[in-house]
Design a protein around this motif. Sequence first.
Motif, PDB file in Angstrom:
ATOM      1  N   ARG A 102      -2.084 -10.616   2.592  1.00 33.09           N
ATOM      2  CA  ARG A 102      -2.492 -11.991   2.291  1.00 33.09           C
ATOM      3  C   ARG A 102      -1.364 -12.696   1.543  1.00 33.09           C
ATOM      4  NH1 ARG A 102      -7.971 -12.668   3.351  1.00 33.09           N
ATOM      5  NH2 ARG A 102      -7.269 -14.826   3.515  1.00 33.09           N
ATOM      6  N   VAL A 103      -1.189 -13.977   1.859  1.00 29.36           N
ATOM      7  CA  VAL A 103      -0.123 -14.733   1.206  1.00 29.36           C
ATOM      8  C   VAL A 103      -0.378 -14.820  -0.302  1.00 29.36           C
ATOM      9  CG1 VAL A 103       0.912 -17.030   0.967  1.00 29.36           C
ATOM     10  CG2 VAL A 103       0.451 -16.091   3.241  1.00 29.36           C
ATOM     11  N   SER A 104       0.688 -14.615  -1.082  1.00 33.13           N
ATOM     12  CA  SER A 104       0.641 -14.811  -2.530  1.00 33.13           C
ATOM     13  C   SER A 104       1.778 -15.767  -2.880  1.00 33.13           C
ATOM     14  CB  SER A 104       0.810 -13.459  -3.244  1.00 33.13           C
ATOM     15  OG  SER A 104       0.687 -13.623  -4.632  1.00 33.13           O
ATOM     16  N   THR A 105       1.454 -17.012  -3.118  1.00 32.46           N
ATOM     17  CA  THR A 105       2.503 -18.040  -3.256  1.00 32.46           C
ATOM     18  C   THR A 105       3.193 -18.007  -4.612  1.00 32.46           C
ATOM     19  OG1 THR A 105       1.062 -19.738  -4.214  1.00 32.46           O
ATOM     20  CG2 THR A 105       1.128 -19.588  -1.793  1.00 32.46           C
ATOM     21  N   CYS A 106       2.544 -17.450  -5.605  1.00 31.25           N
ATOM     22  CA  CYS A 106       3.058 -17.508  -6.987  1.00 31.25           C
ATOM     23  C   CYS A 106       3.255 -18.961  -7.434  1.00 31.25           C
ATOM     24  CB  CYS A 106       4.347 -16.701  -7.126  1.00 31.25           C
ATOM     25  SG  CYS A 106       4.171 -14.993  -6.599  1.00 31.25           S
ATOM     26  N   GLY A 107       2.509 -19.855  -6.802  1.00 30.65           N
ATOM     27  CA  GLY A 107       2.592 -21.270  -7.176  1.00 30.65           C
ATOM     28  C   GLY A 107       3.907 -21.921  -6.815  1.00 30.65           C
ATOM     29  N   SER A 108       4.620 -21.336  -5.870  1.00 25.55           N
ATOM     30  CA  SER A 108       5.994 -21.786  -5.626  1.00 25.55           C
ATOM     31  C   SER A 108       6.228 -22.200  -4.177  1.00 25.55           C
ATOM     32  CB  SER A 108       6.953 -20.635  -5.950  1.00 25.55           C
ATOM     33  OG  SER A 108       6.810 -19.599  -4.997  1.00 25.55           O
ATOM     34  N   ARG A 109       7.275 -22.948  -3.978  1.00 28.33           N
ATOM     35  CA  ARG A 109       7.755 -23.211  -2.615  1.00 28.33           C
ATOM     36  C   ARG A 109       8.495 -21.983  -2.081  1.00 28.33           C
ATOM     37  NH1 ARG A 109      11.284 -28.343  -2.204  1.00 28.33           N
ATOM     38  NH2 ARG A 109       9.224 -29.294  -2.181  1.00 28.33           N
ATOM     39  N   ILE A 110       9.219 -21.334  -2.952  1.00 24.55           N
ATOM     40  CA  ILE A 110      10.045 -20.195  -2.529  1.00 24.55           C
ATOM     41  C   ILE A 110       9.189 -19.086  -1.923  1.00 24.55           C
ATOM     42  CG2 ILE A 110      11.439 -18.288  -3.479  1.00 24.55           C
ATOM     43  CD1 ILE A 110      12.758 -20.417  -5.307  1.00 24.55           C
ATOM     44  N   ARG A 111       8.006 -18.858  -2.491  1.00 21.89           N
ATOM     45  CA  ARG A 111       7.132 -17.803  -1.972  1.00 21.89           C
ATOM     46  C   ARG A 111       5.916 -18.377  -1.226  1.00 21.89           C
ATOM     47  NH1 ARG A 111       6.578 -12.399  -5.774  1.00 21.89           N
ATOM     48  NH2 ARG A 111       8.371 -11.363  -4.855  1.00 21.89           N
ATOM     49  N   ARG A 112       6.058 -19.523  -0.656  1.00 21.21           N
ATOM     50  CA  ARG A 112       4.919 -20.155   0.012  1.00 21.21           C
ATOM     51  C   ARG A 112       4.384 -19.264   1.135  1.00 21.21           C
ATOM     52  NH1 ARG A 112       2.449 -25.280   0.563  1.00 21.21           N
ATOM     53  NH2 ARG A 112       3.742 -26.212  -1.036  1.00 21.21           N
ATOM     54  N   ASP A 113       5.240 -18.469   1.769  1.00 17.62           N
ATOM     55  CA  ASP A 113       4.810 -17.616   2.884  1.00 17.62           C
ATOM     56  C   ASP A 113       4.951 -16.127   2.554  1.00 17.62           C
ATOM     57  OD1 ASP A 113       4.328 -19.871   4.549  1.00 17.62           O
ATOM     58  OD2 ASP A 113       6.506 -20.060   4.817  1.00 17.62           O
ATOM     59  N   PHE A 114       5.039 -15.777   1.303  1.00 17.20           N
ATOM     60  CA  PHE A 114       5.246 -14.385   0.917  1.00 17.20           C
ATOM     61  C   PHE A 114       3.970 -13.563   1.160  1.00 17.20           C
ATOM     62  CE2 PHE A 114       4.786 -11.297  -2.705  1.00 17.20           C
ATOM     63  CZ  PHE A 114       5.669 -10.348  -2.212  1.00 17.20           C
ATOM     64  N   VAL A 115       4.113 -12.499   1.948  1.00 16.11           N
ATOM     65  CA  VAL A 115       2.964 -11.625   2.238  1.00 16.11           C
ATOM     66  C   VAL A 115       3.288 -10.229   1.696  1.00 16.11           C
ATOM     67  CG1 VAL A 115       1.485 -10.631   4.014  1.00 16.11           C
ATOM     68  CG2 VAL A 115       2.416 -12.944   4.308  1.00 16.11           C
ATOM     69  N   PRO A 116       2.669  -9.827   0.601  1.00 12.50           N
ATOM     70  CA  PRO A 116       2.968  -8.502   0.027  1.00 12.50           C
ATOM     71  C   PRO A 116       2.394  -7.376   0.881  1.00 12.50           C
ATOM     72  CG  PRO A 116       1.202  -9.570  -1.171  1.00 12.50           C
ATOM     73  CD  PRO A 116       1.692 -10.574  -0.177  1.00 12.50           C
ATOM     74  N   GLU A 117       2.979  -6.199   0.693  1.00 10.84           N
ATOM     75  CA  GLU A 117       2.525  -5.024   1.443  1.00 10.84           C
ATOM     76  C   GLU A 117       1.609  -4.144   0.611  1.00 10.84           C
ATOM     77  OE1 GLU A 117       6.055  -3.110   2.766  1.00 10.84           O
ATOM     78  OE2 GLU A 117       6.529  -4.665   4.244  1.00 10.84           O
ATOM     79  N   THR A 118       1.418  -4.499  -0.635  1.00 15.30           N
ATOM     80  CA  THR A 118       0.612  -3.679  -1.531  1.00 15.30           C
ATOM     81  C   THR A 118      -0.481  -4.539  -2.163  1.00 15.30           C
ATOM     82  OG1 THR A 118       0.746  -2.124  -3.392  1.00 15.30           O
ATOM     83  CG2 THR A 118       2.040  -4.129  -3.572  1.00 15.30           C
ATOM     84  N   THR A 119      -1.505  -3.874  -2.691  1.00 10.13           N
ATOM     85  CA  THR A 119      -2.573  -4.583  -3.410  1.00 10.13           C
ATOM     86  C   THR A 119      -2.512  -4.203  -4.884  1.00 10.13           C
ATOM     87  OG1 THR A 119      -4.013  -4.654  -1.471  1.00 10.13           O
ATOM     88  CG2 THR A 119      -5.080  -4.888  -3.605  1.00 10.13           C
ATOM     89  N   ALA A 120      -2.586  -5.204  -5.723  1.00  8.22           N
ATOM     90  CA  ALA A 120      -2.517  -4.962  -7.168  1.00  8.22           C
ATOM     91  C   ALA A 120      -3.603  -3.980  -7.601  1.00  8.22           C
ATOM     92  CB  ALA A 120      -2.691  -6.278  -7.919  1.00  8.22           C
ATOM     93  N   THR A 121      -3.240  -3.079  -8.505  1.00  5.62           N
ATOM     94  CA  THR A 121      -4.218  -2.118  -9.027  1.00  5.62           C
ATOM     95  C   THR A 121      -5.417  -2.838  -9.636  1.00  5.62           C
ATOM     96  OG1 THR A 121      -2.548  -0.436  -9.399  1.00  5.62           O
ATOM     97  CG2 THR A 121      -4.546  -0.285 -10.736  1.00  5.62           C
ATOM     98  N   VAL A 122      -5.161  -3.918 -10.339  1.00  7.74           N
ATOM     99  CA  VAL A 122      -6.267  -4.605 -11.003  1.00  7.74           C
ATOM    100  C   VAL A 122      -7.238  -5.192  -9.973  1.00  7.74           C
ATOM    101  CG1 VAL A 122      -5.020  -6.813 -11.262  1.00  7.74           C
ATOM    102  CG2 VAL A 122      -6.814  -6.192 -12.898  1.00  7.74           C
ATOM    103  N   LEU A 123      -6.729  -5.649  -8.840  1.00  6.14           N
ATOM    104  CA  LEU A 123      -7.634  -6.120  -7.785  1.00  6.14           C
ATOM    105  C   LEU A 123      -8.421  -4.953  -7.197  1.00  6.14           C
ATOM    106  CD1 LEU A 123      -5.602  -8.820  -5.765  1.00  6.14           C
ATOM    107  CD2 LEU A 123      -7.318  -9.159  -7.562  1.00  6.14           C
ATOM    108  N   GLN A 124      -7.760  -3.817  -7.029  1.00  3.57           N
ATOM    109  CA  GLN A 124      -8.470  -2.647  -6.503  1.00  3.57           C
ATOM    110  C   GLN A 124      -9.603  -2.239  -7.440  1.00  3.57           C
ATOM    111  OE1 GLN A 124      -5.830   0.570  -5.319  1.00  3.57           O
ATOM    112  NE2 GLN A 124      -4.269  -0.872  -4.657  1.00  3.57           N
ATOM    113  N   ARG A 125      -9.349  -2.312  -8.736  1.00  2.76           N
ATOM    114  CA  ARG A 125     -10.394  -1.910  -9.698  1.00  2.76           C
ATOM    115  C   ARG A 125     -11.551  -2.913  -9.704  1.00  2.76           C
ATOM    116  NH1 ARG A 125      -6.680   0.718 -14.653  1.00  2.76           N
ATOM    117  NH2 ARG A 125      -6.013   2.503 -13.400  1.00  2.76           N
ATOM    118  N   LEU A 126     -11.240  -4.187  -9.564  1.00  2.00           N
ATOM    119  CA  LEU A 126     -12.308  -5.189  -9.492  1.00  2.00           C
ATOM    120  C   LEU A 126     -13.116  -5.016  -8.207  1.00  2.00           C
ATOM    121  CD1 LEU A 126     -10.341  -8.285 -10.853  1.00  2.00           C
ATOM    122  CD2 LEU A 126     -12.238  -7.116 -11.994  1.00  2.00           C
TER     123      LEU A 126
END
Lengths: 473, 69
Positions: free
Chosen positions: A92-116
């Motif tokens: 899923r795209v994670s923009t980090c609120g930026s233009r630079i990462r507007r289309d950034f798609v990570p390959e991993t899921t944050a541990t904190v999201l996994q725990r939630l």
Amino acid sequence: MTAFDTGPAFLSMTEAAEAFARGEVTAEALVRACLARIEAHDRRVNAVIRLDREEALERAAALDRQRAAGALLGPLAGVPMMHKDMYYRAGRVSTCGSRIRRDFVPETTATVLQRLDAAGAIDMGTLNMAEFAQNPTGHNAHFGHCRNPWNPEHCPGGSSSGSGAGVAARFFHAALGSDTGGSIRLPATLCGVTGLKGTQTRVSRHGVMPLSFSCDNVGPLVRTARDAARFLRVTAGHDPKDPTSSREPVPDYEAALTGDLRGLSIAVCETWFLEDADAPVLAAFEAALETLRARGARIARIRVPCLAAVNAYTAIISRVEGATIHAAWMRERAADYAAHLSARLYAGYAIPAHYYVEALSRRGPLLRQFVAEALTGHDLVATPTLRTRVPTLAETNVDADPANWSRFMAVSANTRPFNYLGLPTVSVPCGFDDRGLPVGLQLAGRPFAEATVLRAADAFQRETDWHRRAPPL
Amino acid sequence: MMEPDLVTSAAEAIRRWSGIAMPNEAARRSLADLTAIIAEVEKVRAGMAFEDEPSGFEAALRDTKEPGR
């Protein structure tokens, strides 16, 4: 009036979880109530970057089926949340609120999201934020400024702007923010909600956009201290994917919320935190101290000489680390940053390396000194979270007028020291200023004393209803 | 506010060391505002020193926990 009288979206996170667990409300009803609030009001607030409507409804339906079948579900089951758009979810795209990462798609899921996820929370999408989590006001040139739901002309606070504004607007029951210099506690205070930054290393940072390796923290923005206690218990604890995360045991923070502050000593630092504070802020802060005293706490006035060094070093670490992380983009894509951000990063390259090394080397000794000066004989330190009344977006807009720089930087004056010191710190609403904007009370404790910090915050909220008040959207 | 010639020399050092050009006018302001950090450092300079002894921050977090934890 009960929380239900204003609809399920007005329940706190723990109220929503308990109502779901008891079968008094379905997860689908909770999600639909939140979606309705977002659809009705986000045009005014601009808290949301991406809304995963259908996925959230599917997840809710699945949780409703599991509960009906008698499955054992987690402590956050059925609760709609949204998170600052810098927590990675694979694919899923994670923009980090930026233009630079507007289309950034990570390959991993944050541990904190996994725990939630494992605790049964429903992730409805991503939230507006300061570009790369780098401003304390909530300005964003790429996705539009997030706005304070109490008054859209005013800052929502940053960098977790959408998290604070959305929780206040009853768009969802909880949100992840991140805090490197106040980015959870500032939007919490400016929007009138509760925000918790744990002890440095308390929550895993795996799969989270870095800003400053030394000072970044993961934590929640929620309605109540009880919400924060449950959220922290779910998310805290060592993570092999984040070797810097602490191996300290994770206690049952909710069990510590006794409402009893007898025997607790709270120190008020008269150095730094109260200097040039606005009168309405001071009035709300002093009234909050009286409330804590009425609950049994002892209030002491102290001076903390080491704060001068703490403040000098704090500025150096976050500036240098932020500049380092962004160096390649600053060479190649500087025009893709908002002007205020490239300007802020740029100054980081001018700070001498030996000061940065010294700032790191002095961090442990200064923590020991701060504990000796402020937390020996006292359990907590209390300050206003923000010294001034909530500023407007216009008067802190550096892109429009560089002369606003000092006012912009002053927003995080009271929160930054606790990032350098690594101490657990909560901000709870404690009143309103003369323009009708919220005021926040900040409470900090010794390392890993989140239970004590939250006990005081919860006791305060048992005596007050500031955290129950919603902006009239 | 940092003197104009110091801003110019700092900008040149950044360009040479980091290969990064001044991006905009706000960056000049940001650079000049480092004076505030310099002033804070100057105030505490007498007490600032590199620690001779190992002094890890994580160890300090553990050592300064609440009594009884």
